[in-house]
Write a protein that holds these residues in place. Structure first.
Motif, PDB file in Angstrom:
ATOM      1  N   ILE A  16       0.889  -1.168   0.000  1.00 26.06           N
ATOM      2  CA  ILE A  16       0.000   0.000   0.000  1.00 26.06           C
ATOM      3  C   ILE A  16       0.923   1.213   0.000  1.00 26.06           C
ATOM      4  CG2 ILE A  16      -1.745   1.322   1.267  1.00 26.06           C
ATOM      5  CD1 ILE A  16      -2.614  -1.322   2.574  1.00 26.06           C
ATOM      6  N   ARG A  17       0.801   2.068  -1.012  1.00 28.32           N
ATOM      7  CA  ARG A  17       1.723   3.205  -1.088  1.00 28.32           C
ATOM      8  C   ARG A  17       0.999   4.393  -1.739  1.00 28.32           C
ATOM      9  NH1 ARG A  17       1.842   3.863  -5.825  1.00 28.32           N
ATOM     10  NH2 ARG A  17       2.878   5.847  -5.471  1.00 28.32           N
ATOM     11  N   GLY A  18       1.715   5.548  -1.711  1.00 28.68           N
ATOM     12  CA  GLY A  18       1.067   6.780  -2.160  1.00 28.68           C
ATOM     13  C   GLY A  18       0.389   7.366  -0.931  1.00 28.68           C
ATOM     14  N   ALA A  19       0.653   8.665  -0.695  1.00 24.78           N
ATOM     15  CA  ALA A  19       0.218   9.271   0.565  1.00 24.78           C
ATOM     16  C   ALA A  19      -1.286   9.150   0.828  1.00 24.78           C
ATOM     17  CB  ALA A  19       0.644  10.735   0.577  1.00 24.78           C
ATOM     18  N   GLY A  20      -2.092   9.290  -0.215  1.00 25.38           N
ATOM     19  CA  GLY A  20      -3.544   9.219  -0.041  1.00 25.38           C
ATOM     20  C   GLY A  20      -4.005   7.823   0.345  1.00 25.38           C
ATOM     21  N   ARG A  21      -3.467   6.818  -0.344  1.00 24.21           N
ATOM     22  CA  ARG A  21      -3.868   5.423  -0.061  1.00 24.21           C
ATOM     23  C   ARG A  21      -3.414   4.985   1.327  1.00 24.21           C
ATOM     24  NH1 ARG A  21      -4.899   2.467  -5.574  1.00 24.21           N
ATOM     25  NH2 ARG A  21      -6.122   4.205  -6.348  1.00 24.21           N
ATOM     26  N   THR A  59       5.097   3.396  10.565  1.00 17.71           N
ATOM     27  CA  THR A  59       5.432   2.582   9.389  1.00 17.71           C
ATOM     28  C   THR A  59       6.242   3.337   8.345  1.00 17.71           C
ATOM     29  OG1 THR A  59       3.268   3.126   8.491  1.00 17.71           O
ATOM     30  CG2 THR A  59       3.500   0.970   9.552  1.00 17.71           C
ATOM     31  N   ARG A  60       5.845   4.589   8.067  1.00 19.81           N
ATOM     32  CA  ARG A  60       6.602   5.420   7.117  1.00 19.81           C
ATOM     33  C   ARG A  60       6.609   6.844   7.665  1.00 19.81           C
ATOM     34  NH1 ARG A  60       5.614   4.629   0.836  1.00 19.81           N
ATOM     35  NH2 ARG A  60       7.719   5.500   0.792  1.00 19.81           N
ATOM     36  N   PRO A  61       7.756   7.499   7.656  1.00 18.87           N
ATOM     37  CA  PRO A  61       7.849   8.766   8.386  1.00 18.87           C
ATOM     38  C   PRO A  61       7.439  10.030   7.630  1.00 18.87           C
ATOM     39  CG  PRO A  61      10.016   8.106   7.633  1.00 18.87           C
ATOM     40  CD  PRO A  61       9.075   7.041   7.184  1.00 18.87           C
ATOM     41  N   ASN A 125       3.935   8.231  -8.881  1.00 22.41           N
ATOM     42  CA  ASN A 125       2.570   7.761  -9.117  1.00 22.41           C
ATOM     43  C   ASN A 125       1.664   8.406  -8.083  1.00 22.41           C
ATOM     44  OD1 ASN A 125       0.479   5.231  -8.252  1.00 22.41           O
ATOM     45  ND2 ASN A 125       0.582   5.761 -10.404  1.00 22.41           N
ATOM     46  N   SER A 126       1.040   9.511  -8.501  1.00 25.28           N
ATOM     47  CA  SER A 126       0.151  10.238  -7.593  1.00 25.28           C
ATOM     48  C   SER A 126      -1.278  10.129  -8.085  1.00 25.28           C
ATOM     49  CB  SER A 126       0.568  11.711  -7.531  1.00 25.28           C
ATOM     50  OG  SER A 126      -0.526  12.505  -7.127  1.00 25.28           O
ATOM     51  N   HIS A 127      -2.153   9.613  -7.209  1.00 24.00           N
ATOM     52  CA  HIS A 127      -3.557   9.477  -7.594  1.00 24.00           C
ATOM     53  C   HIS A 127      -4.212  10.834  -7.757  1.00 24.00           C
ATOM     54  CE1 HIS A 127      -2.331   5.666  -5.767  1.00 24.00           C
ATOM     55  NE2 HIS A 127      -3.080   5.159  -6.738  1.00 24.00           N
ATOM     56  N   ALA A 128      -3.731  11.823  -6.967  1.00 27.42           N
ATOM     57  CA  ALA A 128      -4.308  13.173  -7.077  1.00 27.42           C
ATOM     58  C   ALA A 128      -3.907  13.816  -8.406  1.00 27.42           C
ATOM     59  CB  ALA A 128      -3.854  14.028  -5.896  1.00 27.42           C
ATOM     60  N   CYS A 154      10.446   2.667  -9.245  1.00 33.18           N
ATOM     61  CA  CYS A 154       9.810   2.699 -10.573  1.00 33.18           C
ATOM     62  C   CYS A 154       8.288   2.784 -10.523  1.00 33.18           C
ATOM     63  CB  CYS A 154      10.248   1.510 -11.416  1.00 33.18           C
ATOM     64  SG  CYS A 154      12.010   1.591 -11.779  1.00 33.18           S
ATOM     65  N   GLN A 155       7.768   3.682  -9.657  1.00 37.82           N
ATOM     66  CA  GLN A 155       6.315   3.879  -9.610  1.00 37.82           C
ATOM     67  C   GLN A 155       5.781   4.455 -10.914  1.00 37.82           C
ATOM     68  OE1 GLN A 155       8.480   4.791  -7.253  1.00 37.82           O
ATOM     69  NE2 GLN A 155       7.636   4.661  -5.201  1.00 37.82           N
ATOM     70  N   GLY A 156       6.694   4.982 -11.755  1.00 35.03           N
ATOM     71  CA  GLY A 156       6.283   5.496 -13.064  1.00 35.03           C
ATOM     72  C   GLY A 156       5.631   4.402 -13.914  1.00 35.03           C
ATOM     73  N   VAL A 202       6.876  18.370  -0.136  1.00 39.02           N
ATOM     74  CA  VAL A 202       7.668  17.142   0.002  1.00 39.02           C
ATOM     75  C   VAL A 202       7.003  16.094  -0.875  1.00 39.02           C
ATOM     76  CG1 VAL A 202       8.489  15.347   1.566  1.00 39.02           C
ATOM     77  CG2 VAL A 202       8.352  17.703   2.364  1.00 39.02           C
ATOM     78  N   ASN A 203       7.756  15.573  -1.814  1.00 40.61           N
ATOM     79  CA  ASN A 203       7.219  14.547  -2.710  1.00 40.61           C
ATOM     80  C   ASN A 203       8.370  13.649  -3.161  1.00 40.61           C
ATOM     81  OD1 ASN A 203       4.873  13.468  -4.154  1.00 40.61           O
ATOM     82  ND2 ASN A 203       5.849  14.211  -6.015  1.00 40.61           N
ATOM     83  N   LYS A 204       8.058  12.652  -3.961  1.00 35.87           N
ATOM     84  CA  LYS A 204       9.044  11.650  -4.384  1.00 35.87           C
ATOM     85  C   LYS A 204      10.383  12.260  -4.785  1.00 35.87           C
ATOM     86  CE  LYS A 204       8.621   8.127  -4.285  1.00 35.87           C
ATOM     87  NZ  LYS A 204       9.082   7.466  -3.037  1.00 35.87           N
ATOM     88  N   ILE A 205      11.450  11.614  -4.389  1.00 36.76           N
ATOM     89  CA  ILE A 205      12.797  12.096  -4.700  1.00 36.76           C
ATOM     90  C   ILE A 205      12.891  12.405  -6.209  1.00 36.76           C
ATOM     91  CG2 ILE A 205      13.738   9.728  -5.008  1.00 36.76           C
ATOM     92  CD1 ILE A 205      15.661  12.552  -3.313  1.00 36.76           C
TER      93      ILE A 205
HETATM   94  C1  RUB Z   1       4.512   8.293  -3.637  1.00 40.43           C
HETATM   95  C2  RUB Z   1       4.606   9.732  -3.986  1.00 40.43           C
HETATM   96  C3  RUB Z   1       3.358  10.406  -4.493  1.00 40.43           C
HETATM   97  C4  RUB Z   1       2.624  11.038  -3.302  1.00 40.43           C
HETATM   98  C5  RUB Z   1       1.239  11.500  -3.685  1.00 40.43           C
HETATM   99  O1  RUB Z   1       5.635   7.812  -2.940  1.00 40.43           O
HETATM  100  O2  RUB Z   1       5.616  10.373  -3.811  1.00 40.43           O
HETATM  101  O3  RUB Z   1       3.661  11.404  -5.406  1.00 40.43           O
HETATM  102  O4  RUB Z   1       2.514  10.106  -2.253  1.00 40.43           O
HETATM  103  O5  RUB Z   1       0.467  10.406  -4.071  1.00 40.43           O
HETATM  104  P1  RUB Z   1       5.669   6.271  -2.473  1.00 40.43           P
HETATM  105  P2  RUB Z   1      -1.134  10.426  -3.961  1.00 40.43           P
HETATM  106  O6  RUB Z   1       5.461   5.428  -3.679  1.00 40.43           O
HETATM  107  O7  RUB Z   1       7.053   6.120  -1.883  1.00 40.43           O
HETATM  108  O8  RUB Z   1       4.590   6.075  -1.435  1.00 40.43           O
HETATM  109  O9  RUB Z   1      -1.590  11.606  -4.776  1.00 40.43           O
HETATM  110  O10 RUB Z   1      -1.561   9.107  -4.546  1.00 40.43           O
HETATM  111  O11 RUB Z   1      -1.495  10.555  -2.535  1.00 40.43           O
END
Ligand code: RUB
Length: 307
Positions: A16-21, A59-61, A125-128, A154-156, A202-205
């Motif tokens: 489960i990844r991406g800040a929203g999820r 879990t993730r900071p 990979n940002s859902h927003a 490689c979330q791209g 703050v977003n993906k490196i």
């Molecule tokens: C994901 C990432 C996404 C933001 C926003 O990093 O950097 O751009 O979390 O995503 P990771 P969303 O893969 O390390 O979690 O818009 O889906 O919340």
């Protein structure tokens, strides 16, 4: 507790990844934990909810959506266990519903800024961010996307699959090709793991190098972020911690065995200063980065005493 541990493990391992999820999964875990919690006093209820909250948050900071979600979901005021339980369930459900609606609203609001013929660059990979892009496409705008690979995880690849499912013409590039292709781009749209009071993202490196390249080429840089991505604790000067992940995500550790003078670093996120950001598309409208404080104060239920 088993289900909470399961969710925590999925967040830690990035299933489960991406800040929203991440935020939604944590709210669900707290809700389900509260629903089945067998305790005899409100003190015990408080202690167990607090323990589970800290466990999930650890879990993730970096993604502030996680502590924000946990805090909003686990709020209750009653001194009665059954009532407190109901409050937590309702607050968690309200958060999840709001998060779902926010993505739709961001898509609608942000897509108005996407023009017919636009070439959009995105990162990770940002859902927003994807909500804006796919909404613009579904509105009939003839757009195309340049998506970075987003090493090392490689979330791209998730992004290009998602865009392909919509039939959106998409080009995959390596992260280091960002500046080379910026001349072909009309706007950059990225997501957010956290936004500080001073409007820094703050977003993906690698996000900050997209911003720098966009700035240099005078291209618009748009951030898509739900209000729960704003960081209340930055108001009192607390820093946002950048997660540093295992080096085996980058290189096989056996290669390093003989290289005694070499270290490998793997930060997962970086900071983009507010001056490189043209707008932040939130579920309450488009704001300049300078309005981050207002969002935290008026839309996150922030109170000074809590910080
Ligand atoms: C994901 C990432 C996404 C933001 C926003 O990093 O950097 O751009 O979390 O995503 P990771 P969303 O893969 O390390 O979690 O818009 O889906 O919340």
């Amino acid at each position: 507790m088993e289900k909470v541990k399961e969710t925590a493990e999925k967040i830690r391992t990035m299933e489960i990844r991406g800040a929203g999820r991440i935020a939604k999964a944590a709210a669900e875990a707290i809700r389900d934990y509260a629903a089945q919690l067998e305790v005899t006093s409100i003190e015990e209820f408080a202690a167990r909810i607090s323990e589970v909250s800290s466990y999930l948050i650890s879990t993730r900071p970096t993604a502030v959506s996680l502590p924000n979600a946990v805090k909003l979901a686990s709020r209750y005021s009653s001194e009665n266990v059954e009532e407190a339980r109901q409050e937590v369930i309702e607050n968690a459900n309200a958060f999840i519903e709001k998060a779902d609606k926010a993505l739709g609203r961001i898509g609608k609001i942000g897509s108005r800024r996407v023009m017919d013929g636009d070439v959009i660059m995105t990162h990770c990979n940002s859902h927003a961010a994807l909500s804006i892009i796919t909404t613009a496409f579904e509105d009939g705008k003839d757009i195309s996307v340049i998506s970075t690979e987003s090493r090392p995880r490689c979330q791209g690849l998730l992004t290009i699959r998602h865009l392909n499912n919509f039939g959106i013409p998409t080009t995959l590039i390596v992260d280091s090709a960002v500046r080379y292709y910026m001349k072909d781009v009309d706007k950059v749209i990225v997501g957010a793991d956290a936004i500080a009071t001073n409007g820094a993202l703050v977003n993906k490196i690698g996000t900050s190098q997209l911003a720098l390249a966009a700035h240099e080429a005078r291209k618009s840089f748009m951030v898509a972020a739900e209000t729960f991505k704003f960081s209340p604790s930055t108001i009192v000067g607390n820093p946002i911690e950048i997660e540093e992940r295992a080096i085996d995500e980058i290189v096989d550790p056996s290669i390093l065995k003989e290289l005694s003078h070499v270290q490998v670093r793997n930060p997962a996120f970086d900071f983009t200063p507010a001056e490189y950001i043209d707008m932040i598309v939130t579920d309450i409208g488009i704001i300049p980065p300078a309005m981050a404080y207002t969002v935290i104060k008026e839309h996150l239920g922030w109170e000074f005493g809590e910080l």
